[in-house]
Design a protein around this motif. Structure first.
Motif, mmCIF file in Angstrom:
data_model
loop_
_atom_site.group_PDB
_atom_site.id
_atom_site.type_symbol
_atom_site.label_atom_id
_atom_site.label_comp_id
_atom_site.label_asym_id
_atom_site.label_seq_id
_atom_site.Cartn_x
_atom_site.Cartn_y
_atom_site.Cartn_z
ATOM 1 N N LEU A 234 0.840 -1.192 0.000
ATOM 2 C CA LEU A 234 0.000 0.000 0.000
ATOM 3 C C LEU A 234 0.878 1.245 0.000
ATOM 4 O O LEU A 234 1.895 1.291 0.708
ATOM 5 C CB LEU A 234 -0.904 0.017 1.237
ATOM 6 N N LEU A 235 0.505 2.234 -0.795
ATOM 7 C CA LEU A 235 1.227 3.504 -0.841
ATOM 8 C C LEU A 235 0.388 4.557 -0.132
ATOM 9 O O LEU A 235 -0.741 4.849 -0.538
ATOM 10 C CB LEU A 235 1.497 3.922 -2.293
ATOM 11 N N VAL A 236 0.946 5.120 0.943
ATOM 12 C CA VAL A 236 0.237 6.059 1.797
ATOM 13 C C VAL A 236 0.852 7.444 1.656
ATOM 14 O O VAL A 236 2.080 7.600 1.668
ATOM 15 C CB VAL A 236 0.300 5.602 3.270
ATOM 16 N N ASP A 237 0.008 8.458 1.533
ATOM 17 C CA ASP A 237 0.490 9.834 1.441
ATOM 18 C C ASP A 237 1.246 10.223 2.710
ATOM 19 O O ASP A 237 0.903 9.795 3.815
ATOM 20 C CB ASP A 237 -0.693 10.782 1.225
ATOM 21 N N GLU A 238 2.270 11.057 2.555
ATOM 22 C CA GLU A 238 3.118 11.407 3.698
ATOM 23 C C GLU A 238 2.350 12.131 4.801
ATOM 24 O O GLU A 238 2.730 12.064 5.972
ATOM 25 C CB GLU A 238 4.301 12.249 3.236
ATOM 26 N N VAL A 239 1.247 12.820 4.462
ATOM 27 C CA VAL A 239 0.485 13.541 5.496
ATOM 28 C C VAL A 239 -0.301 12.585 6.383
ATOM 29 O O VAL A 239 -0.762 12.968 7.463
ATOM 30 C CB VAL A 239 -0.468 14.572 4.854
ATOM 31 N N ASP A 240 -0.463 11.318 5.931
ATOM 32 C CA ASP A 240 -1.251 10.355 6.690
ATOM 33 C C ASP A 240 -0.413 9.314 7.420
ATOM 34 O O ASP A 240 -0.945 8.565 8.245
ATOM 35 C CB ASP A 240 -2.234 9.622 5.755
ATOM 36 N N ILE A 241 0.882 9.233 7.128
ATOM 37 C CA ILE A 241 1.683 8.120 7.638
ATOM 38 C C ILE A 241 1.761 8.113 9.167
ATOM 39 O O ILE A 241 1.833 7.054 9.792
ATOM 40 C CB ILE A 241 3.110 8.152 7.014
ATOM 41 N N VAL A 242 1.718 9.293 9.801
ATOM 42 C CA VAL A 242 1.839 9.356 11.264
ATOM 43 C C VAL A 242 0.586 8.821 11.965
ATOM 44 O O VAL A 242 0.604 8.602 13.177
ATOM 45 C CB VAL A 242 2.117 10.801 11.729
ATOM 46 N N LYS A 243 -0.482 8.606 11.220
ATOM 47 C CA LYS A 243 -1.715 8.097 11.818
ATOM 48 C C LYS A 243 -1.749 6.573 11.898
ATOM 49 O O LYS A 243 -2.655 5.997 12.499
ATOM 50 C CB LYS A 243 -2.938 8.564 10.987
ATOM 51 N N LEU A 244 -0.753 5.922 11.286
ATOM 52 C CA LEU A 244 -0.793 4.470 11.166
ATOM 53 C C LEU A 244 -0.052 3.786 12.301
ATOM 54 O O LEU A 244 0.957 4.271 12.799
ATOM 55 C CB LEU A 244 -0.193 4.033 9.828
ATOM 56 N N ASP A 245 -0.575 2.608 12.683
ATOM 57 C CA ASP A 245 0.061 1.735 13.667
ATOM 58 C C ASP A 245 -0.090 0.294 13.201
ATOM 59 O O ASP A 245 -1.086 -0.059 12.543
ATOM 60 C CB ASP A 245 -0.581 1.888 15.054
ATOM 61 N N LEU A 246 0.884 -0.539 13.552
ATOM 62 C CA LEU A 246 0.823 -1.955 13.187
ATOM 63 C C LEU A 246 -0.411 -2.595 13.809
ATOM 64 O O LEU A 246 -0.780 -2.294 14.940
ATOM 65 C CB LEU A 246 2.085 -2.682 13.652
ATOM 66 N N GLY A 247 -1.047 -3.499 13.046
ATOM 67 C CA GLY A 247 -2.217 -4.208 13.541
ATOM 68 C C GLY A 247 -3.538 -3.579 13.164
ATOM 69 O O GLY A 247 -4.601 -4.186 13.385
ATOM 70 N N GLN A 248 -3.530 -2.358 12.596
ATOM 71 C CA GLN A 248 -4.794 -1.719 12.219
ATOM 72 C C GLN A 248 -5.494 -2.484 11.101
ATOM 73 O O GLN A 248 -4.863 -3.072 10.224
ATOM 74 C CB GLN A 248 -4.530 -0.269 11.775
ATOM 75 N N ARG A 249 -6.846 -2.502 11.161
ATOM 76 C CA ARG A 249 -7.652 -3.186 10.130
ATOM 77 C C ARG A 249 -7.632 -2.379 8.841
ATOM 78 O O ARG A 249 -7.607 -1.149 8.857
ATOM 79 C CB ARG A 249 -9.094 -3.356 10.596
ATOM 80 N N ILE A 250 -7.648 -3.122 7.738
ATOM 81 C CA ILE A 250 -7.660 -2.495 6.419
ATOM 82 C C ILE A 250 -8.745 -3.154 5.580
ATOM 83 O O ILE A 250 -8.837 -4.394 5.530
ATOM 84 C CB ILE A 250 -6.297 -2.638 5.713
ATOM 85 N N LEU A 251 -9.578 -2.356 4.940
ATOM 86 C CA LEU A 251 -10.592 -2.848 4.015
ATOM 87 C C LEU A 251 -10.064 -2.660 2.599
ATOM 88 O O LEU A 251 -9.748 -1.534 2.189
ATOM 89 C CB LEU A 251 -11.911 -2.097 4.217
ATOM 90 N N ILE A 252 -9.950 -3.771 1.865
ATOM 91 C CA ILE A 252 -9.320 -3.750 0.541
ATOM 92 C C ILE A 252 -10.308 -4.186 -0.525
ATOM 93 O O ILE A 252 -11.028 -5.191 -0.356
ATOM 94 C CB ILE A 252 -8.089 -4.667 0.524
ATOM 95 N N THR A 253 -10.349 -3.433 -1.606
ATOM 96 C CA THR A 253 -11.100 -3.825 -2.797
ATOM 97 C C THR A 253 -10.114 -3.993 -3.950
ATOM 98 O O THR A 253 -9.203 -3.179 -4.115
ATOM 99 C CB THR A 253 -12.163 -2.770 -3.171
ATOM 100 N N LEU A 254 -10.304 -5.072 -4.709
ATOM 101 C CA LEU A 254 -9.448 -5.351 -5.861
ATOM 102 C C LEU A 254 -10.257 -5.220 -7.142
ATOM 103 O O LEU A 254 -11.415 -5.658 -7.198
ATOM 104 C CB LEU A 254 -8.857 -6.755 -5.752
#
Length: 360
Positions: A234-254
């Protein structure tokens, strides 16, 4: 004139109705805040295989899509390193061995010097102690005694220095023999045909060279990864990276699975930013993956960073400058909380009974 006034009244009535529908009351509902990211499916443990020699690709031992075990050959390379380097390495190895233990060895010459110096030391020792006994009896001159003593001490030092030289030279020659042997073995290995083998039990996802093409140490020749385990980049914008922590749930659509949603968990955050895209790469692991996955499948991911039930919310378009809302009594300051794509939680400043006007 009356007809004109009638149409004007109807228009004003319709306008007031339409604008009135834009005004709302805050609603209590569940609001979820998430970070958007583009997603790409990749095999777990995917790596690029390189050759450690320069040569010509003789043949591919597998095809793309084949399963391989750890240590199985992937490609065969004909090494083009010159044979002369092998001969030079062999000559250097033989010379090093000759210097160490041959008939004209350097160590043998030092041993001869030590033997000669020890003979001289014995002779100087006899002369010194004889002269010493005579001097104790006041026989002979002081000068002769001092000369005998000096010769004896110089012989002692010379023997000691030669023995140290022998040990030092021996160690240096041993090192030279070992280095020459290693160089010779390396040159022999590099002069033979070379096989690039798989580092893992997995699948060959790509072969980048065809038989007859030149292979070097800078370009990959194959891509290998696990066959039964996939992860999501996943590619995350630099303004959002500080909001992330390991173990967080992710909803993915392909894209390949239309609107179906798959759950994943944030597994790894890479600390370095890509300067070109101004994004950070993170990895996620499927909780329940689709039945079929292929490298490169693309889609979107929403990383859930906050969720609140029974929250007082408004549509985002009703906020003024992010901190105010327009009421019948004018603008009111509010404090916001969790934000989704279209709604925002209101923590204070208004309540459920506050009538909110939509800003122009």
């Amino acid at each position: 004139m009356m007809r004109h006034s009638f149409f004007l009244a109807v228009f004003l009535g319709l306008y007031s109705c339409s604008t009135k529908t834009d005004n709302i009351y805050p609603e209590k509902r569940t609001v979820t805040e998430s970070v958007y990211a583009s997603a790409t499916v990749q095999p777990d443990s995917l790596y690029q295989a390189y050759s450690s020699v320069v040569g010509i690709l003789d043949k591919n031992l597998v095809e793309e899509g084949d399963l391989v075990g750890k240590g199985d050959g992937i490609v065969q390379i004909i090494n083009t390193s010159p044979k002369l380097s092998v001969e030079n390495a062999k000559l250097s190895f033989e010379l090093a061995k000759e210097n160490y233990n041959g008939n004209a060895a350097i160590l043998a010459a030092i041993l001869d010097e030590i033997e000669a110096s020890e003979l001289k030391l014995r002779n100087d020792s006899i002369n010194y102690f004889r002269q010493k006994n005579l001097w104790a009896q006041n026989i002979g001159s002081k000068l002769e005694f001092d000369n005998r003593k000096l010769a004896y001490e110089l012989s002692q030092n010379n023997v000691s220095l030669l023995k140290s030289k022998y040990q030092r030279t021996k160690k240096e020659l041993q090192t030279q023999v070992k280095q020459a042997e290693n160089n010779y073995k390396t040159s022999q290995t590099l002069s033979e045909d070379f096989t690039v083998a798989s580092k893992i039990d997995g699948k060959v996802y790509a072969l980048y060279k065809n038989p007859g093409e030149i292979v070097n140490t800078l370009e990959p020749i194959a891509a290998v990864g696990l066959s039964n385990k996939f992860m999501v980049e996943l590619l995350v914008d630099e303004v959002d990276i500080v909001k992330l922590d390991l173990g967080q749930r992710i909803l993915i659509t392909l894209d390949a699975y239309n609107s179906e949603v798959f759950e994943a968990k944030l597994h790894k955050i890479y600390p370095r930013k890509d300067e070109r895209s101004q994004t950070f790469k993170v990895e996620a692991i499927f909780i329940a993956p689709p039945n079929k996955l292929y490298p490169g499948l693309s889609g979107e991911g929403n990383i859930l960073i906050a969720e609140k039930e029974d929250a007082l919310t408004l549509p985002k378009e009703y906020l003024i400058e992010g901190t105010k809302v327009l009421t019948e009594d004018g603008e009111v300051e509010v404090i916001t909380g969790v934000q989704s794509m279209d709604r925002v939680e209101i923590l204070s400043g208004i309540n459920e009974n506050t009538y909110i006007l939509k800003p122009k």
